[in-house]
Scaffold this motif. Sequence first.
Motif, PDB file in Angstrom:
ATOM      1  N   GLU A 272      69.223  61.116  54.392  1.00  0.00           N
ATOM      2  CA  GLU A 272      68.924  59.819  53.510  1.00  0.00           C
ATOM      3  C   GLU A 272      68.357  60.257  52.316  1.00  0.00           C
ATOM      4  O   GLU A 272      68.439  59.941  51.220  1.00  0.00           O
ATOM      5  N   ASP A 273      67.268  61.179  52.423  1.00  0.00           N
ATOM      6  CA  ASP A 273      66.558  61.669  51.291  1.00  0.00           C
ATOM      7  C   ASP A 273      67.559  62.417  50.265  1.00  0.00           C
ATOM      8  O   ASP A 273      67.539  62.554  49.168  1.00  0.00           O
TER       9      ASP A 273
ATOM     10  N   ARG B 126      69.780  60.021  48.484  1.00  0.00           N
ATOM     11  CA  ARG B 126      68.840  59.403  47.617  1.00  0.00           C
ATOM     12  C   ARG B 126      68.715  60.260  46.308  1.00  0.00           C
ATOM     13  O   ARG B 126      68.973  59.847  45.137  1.00  0.00           O
ATOM     14  N   ALA B 127      68.622  61.420  46.445  1.00  0.00           N
ATOM     15  CA  ALA B 127      68.157  62.192  45.376  1.00  0.00           C
ATOM     16  C   ALA B 127      69.362  62.596  44.619  1.00  0.00           C
ATOM     17  O   ALA B 127      69.683  62.600  43.402  1.00  0.00           O
TER      18      ALA B 127
ATOM     19  N   LYS C 234      59.593  54.495  60.552  1.00  0.00           N
ATOM     20  CA  LYS C 234      60.195  54.668  59.079  1.00  0.00           C
ATOM     21  C   LYS C 234      60.659  53.392  58.380  1.00  0.00           C
ATOM     22  O   LYS C 234      60.144  52.904  57.233  1.00  0.00           O
TER      23      LYS C 234
ATOM     24  N   ARG D 136      60.344  56.541  49.282  1.00  0.00           N
ATOM     25  CA  ARG D 136      61.286  57.467  49.542  1.00  0.00           C
ATOM     26  C   ARG D 136      61.519  57.927  50.940  1.00  0.00           C
ATOM     27  O   ARG D 136      62.651  57.951  51.591  1.00  0.00           O
ATOM     28  N   ARG D 137      60.205  58.121  51.508  1.00  0.00           N
ATOM     29  CA  ARG D 137      60.124  58.439  52.958  1.00  0.00           C
ATOM     30  C   ARG D 137      59.460  57.248  53.834  1.00  0.00           C
ATOM     31  O   ARG D 137      59.302  57.375  54.820  1.00  0.00           O
TER      32      ARG D 137
ATOM     33  N   ASN E 280      60.248  65.622  45.992  1.00  0.00           N
ATOM     34  CA  ASN E 280      59.712  65.359  44.436  1.00  0.00           C
ATOM     35  C   ASN E 280      59.188  63.942  44.621  1.00  0.00           C
ATOM     36  O   ASN E 280      59.528  63.109  44.262  1.00  0.00           O
TER      37      ASN E 280
ATOM     38  N   ARG F   7      58.767  61.858  41.214  1.00  0.00           N
ATOM     39  CA  ARG F   7      59.763  60.934  40.789  1.00  0.00           C
ATOM     40  C   ARG F   7      60.080  59.815  41.880  1.00  0.00           C
ATOM     41  O   ARG F   7      60.652  58.633  41.381  1.00  0.00           O
TER      42      ARG F   7
ATOM     43  N   HIS G 279      61.726  54.750  41.912  1.00  0.00           N
ATOM     44  CA  HIS G 279      61.894  53.484  42.724  1.00  0.00           C
ATOM     45  C   HIS G 279      60.880  52.456  42.418  1.00  0.00           C
ATOM     46  O   HIS G 279      61.191  51.153  42.493  1.00  0.00           O
TER      47      HIS G 279
END
Lengths: 652, 407
Positions: free
Chosen positions: A160-161, A164-165, B166, B196-197, B207, B210, B215
């Motif tokens: 997923e990361d 997204r990246a 999550k 992101r997480r 990162n 960013r 986001h």
Amino acid sequence: MEKKNRPNKFGSFTSRTSETTSSPRSPYSPLKVNQRSESDTLPTLEEDELHDHDIGQVSEDIDRFTDALSAVDDKSDPPEVPDIVETFSRILDSKIAKYNSGESTTRFFKMTEEDLLFIEAVRRISKLTNAFGEFPSSSTTTSSHNRTSMVLQRAMTFMEDEFRALLEDSWSSDSSSTNLKPYSSFNNKQEGSDRCAIPEIESTGDHDEFPAYPPEVLTKMNRIAAAMVSAGYETECCQVYTIARRNAFQEQLKRLEYEKLNIEDVQRMQWEPLEGEVARWIRLVKYCSAVLFPGERSLAESVFSDSPSLSKSIFSNIARAVAIQLLDFAEAVAMTKRSAEKLFKFLDMHETLRDLIPAISESHCSEEWEKEMASEISATLDRIGAAAMNIFCDLENSIRNDVAKTPVPGGAIHPLTRYVMNYLKYACEYKDTLEQIFQQNSKSEGEENLQSDQATSSPFSAQLLVVMDLLDENLEAKSKLYKDISLRNIFLMNNGRYILQKVKGSPEIHKGMGDNWCRRRSTVVRQYHKNYQRETCGRLLQCLSLEGGLLVNGKVCKQVVKERFKNFGVTFDEIHKAQSTWVVSDEQLVSELRVSITGLVIPAYRSFLGRFKQHLDNGRQAEKYIKYQPEDIETLIEGLFEGNPLSMGRRR
Amino acid sequence: MPATDNQGSFLNRISIRRNQVVSMDGGHEQELEDLDLFQKHVADRFSDLFSQPPQQPSPDSSAESPAPDALLSISWLRKLLDAFLCCEAEFKAVLVMGRDPTQFSKPPLDRLIPDLLDRSVKALDICNAITHGVELVRNWQKLAQIAVFALQQQPIGEGQVRRAKKALNTMLTSMTLDDKESGHGKSTERTWSFGRRGGGAASASVNKDRTAGGHFRAFSLSFAKSWSAKQQIQAMSSNLVAPRVGEPTGLALPVYIMSTVLVFVMWALVAAVPCQERTGLATHFPVPRQSGWAQAVLGLQEKIGEEWKKKEKKGIAGVLDEMQRMEKAGLWLVEFAEAFQFPMESSKADEVAAQVAELADVCRRMEEGLVPLQLQVREVFHRIVRSRAEVLDVLDQVGKLTSPVPY
């Protein structure tokens, strides 16, 4: 983007036994990988132990076990779980940990074979987890299920990361800066896919291509999406994708200098700045229809090529949000106070928006979304259309209310005529759109044209006729301001002629008004000409008439002859003096007028002169009474309608 | 648009009826009667909305699901919008149909109508903000759905728990961020901030720098920066003045009633649905206590105002019933997930199942209700636009175009 080269990062998968023959089931061939570099390893896992395993063999065993699990009929009696499951889990854990320890933003540098292996392994563990999941919770498989689902969760989080990246980095590195360098149609470069070439669009400057992802990034995204979806992580995958793409879309709008305005703000804006916003909006919507929507659609199609229904719903989600935003602006503009100058921009908006519909229906979106969007767009179209129609119909009232007190000098074309005709001409360039709008909004109030033989084909043509008739009436009334009947006719002729020429000069109006109308108008204008001729020439011809005491018992009365010659000269001078200042701007009309006067007056004058000149006593007398030779008259007639008050003096 | 058609025929019917009656016995009595009827209907509709048992959701006993249309639930909001649409149609019939247009240019309408039009433009912007807010809730719903899906699997293992955690963390963070940021003028940069997480884990991401930038910028373009729902509501209600008692009010009264209904509905929407800049939203605006039609409106206002105060005090993310339930269950489940160890104690299982069922129920209601709600908000939007146009048409007839030809 590439930070450093780490060739061995997939070491744990390849094992030391690189000569292993691959299982027929595994989709990859044995890898020739360099020696693992020790610096890459993480201290957390017992790598050495792991590397005693041949990944090909492990995979094969896992597949076999998964099949066996799935084949068990009695789910209350699970088979024993072999150690290979734990080994496989550890291999994957170690791999994920290594990926995560990387410092680069996109850890799948290239979709190397190792990366592909990883994805394969993730698929494998997801299948295995599913197979475990079919057994009840208390069974012996439960802890293995827990183990594999944990590995799967880690793998999915990582993916997923990664996803997204890829979505953000590969995109924003192109588009966030001013020097956008779009990859040329990404979808053409993609393997085996030649669908949907992005159409060209004019006037969007250098933004005319969809800023796409490089093909290798696309491939990666496609693989990740497929893996996530097949592992049941569809929702996560769609979320990441949708949010990233929504943001990217907004970036695009920003780059095109689109700034969201509230409805209230729009109402308060002056037309001039708003007109600029409208122009920007039109460009933007065209760009969306031609480039962004199709591009976004085929992007979703290539990333989610395995699940067409998913790509559809994702695209519709993204497009819907943008489309509503665009529609709101149009609504806001259509709500502003209406004025004549806005008509053409409104019609432009109408046409632009209409062209957005195919961009949506072509996309074969889910019906629900199509229906909703179609109704949203048509609602907005209706509103802009109604506004445009109202503006156009306002012309009626404007003409009605235009009551002038002073005539235009010289009987020239009235500014109202020019204004109305040019407005109509311009409006008729949008004739099809206007026809459509009028058809949809056609008034029920019975303002239709009732003249039966002018029965018109469409409500818009009817409205055109109404406007023309009103203009006629108005000009008729204005002509009454001229006391001189000749001048009144010149005025009517000038304006009538101008109207006719405008109508004939524009195929659209011509069609709208019809041939009959044109013929009738020509007749009317000719009638004005005749009226003028009768009026002006009548006065001259009266001087040349044989009636009225010129002949008494067959004898020429010299006194009367003298008077007649004198009167003729005076009358002609008067006419010449006046009519030289009159204005006829149409060259052809000028010459027609001159010819018609010359044709009537000259022969009559010549014959009168020939017959009666001798009755004047001598040369001196002739000179005194006969001011003009026919040739002089002809020359002077040439000077009429120049609109020049000095022409008389100059000629003398 | 189905809405259009319905409305058209409805108005036609009214106009026919009115014309018939007017032609029989002069207009004035009929007008008074219509006015009474309008007031009565407003009162009835809002009493209906008020009398719904405003049951508080209790996740602890979630075997018994709260009433489907509890106050500020999605289905309640939909009823509220229905009521608005009905009142509005009737109002327009009273105001526009068969009316002598010259009345619009005389007091009190000459002053009231521009205010009415101004309020409706503001309401349109609120509708758009709400549409956007519902979209945001739909995204939270999807995240909650992930948790439900993960935790409905049997047996629940660490993988499922982490997955749920999550998703829920992301959801809760986004909820709080949205709510917090919208109070601090950063609202334009908010909204689509899904970490992101998820939650605090974002910092672990490779990162992280960013993450914020990427986001948080998000949907900034969907609304003009300076726009504030709170201020819109304030502006809409500030010039709401009840016609003085005893004066011959004529049309001033229905205009006032309809304006109050409009402000109330918009206010309730802003309170319920995430919306740009709503911190410090007024908890009440003047409604005349003595009028029959206003009783239910007042009652509702009080209840919603209380909910809003509670929200601001407790710092919960939303007043929307389903959102409150979602947040509560989400928090519980995250807490559970933090402490989770495999295998799960069987004593815990029932409780978890109950919370998951609660979350699933909320998701189901959102799934069923949010899209229709969104469509209905659009319907309200279109209706207001159309009504505004109709009123302008009447005004046009009065001022029959004094604009000269610009040649």
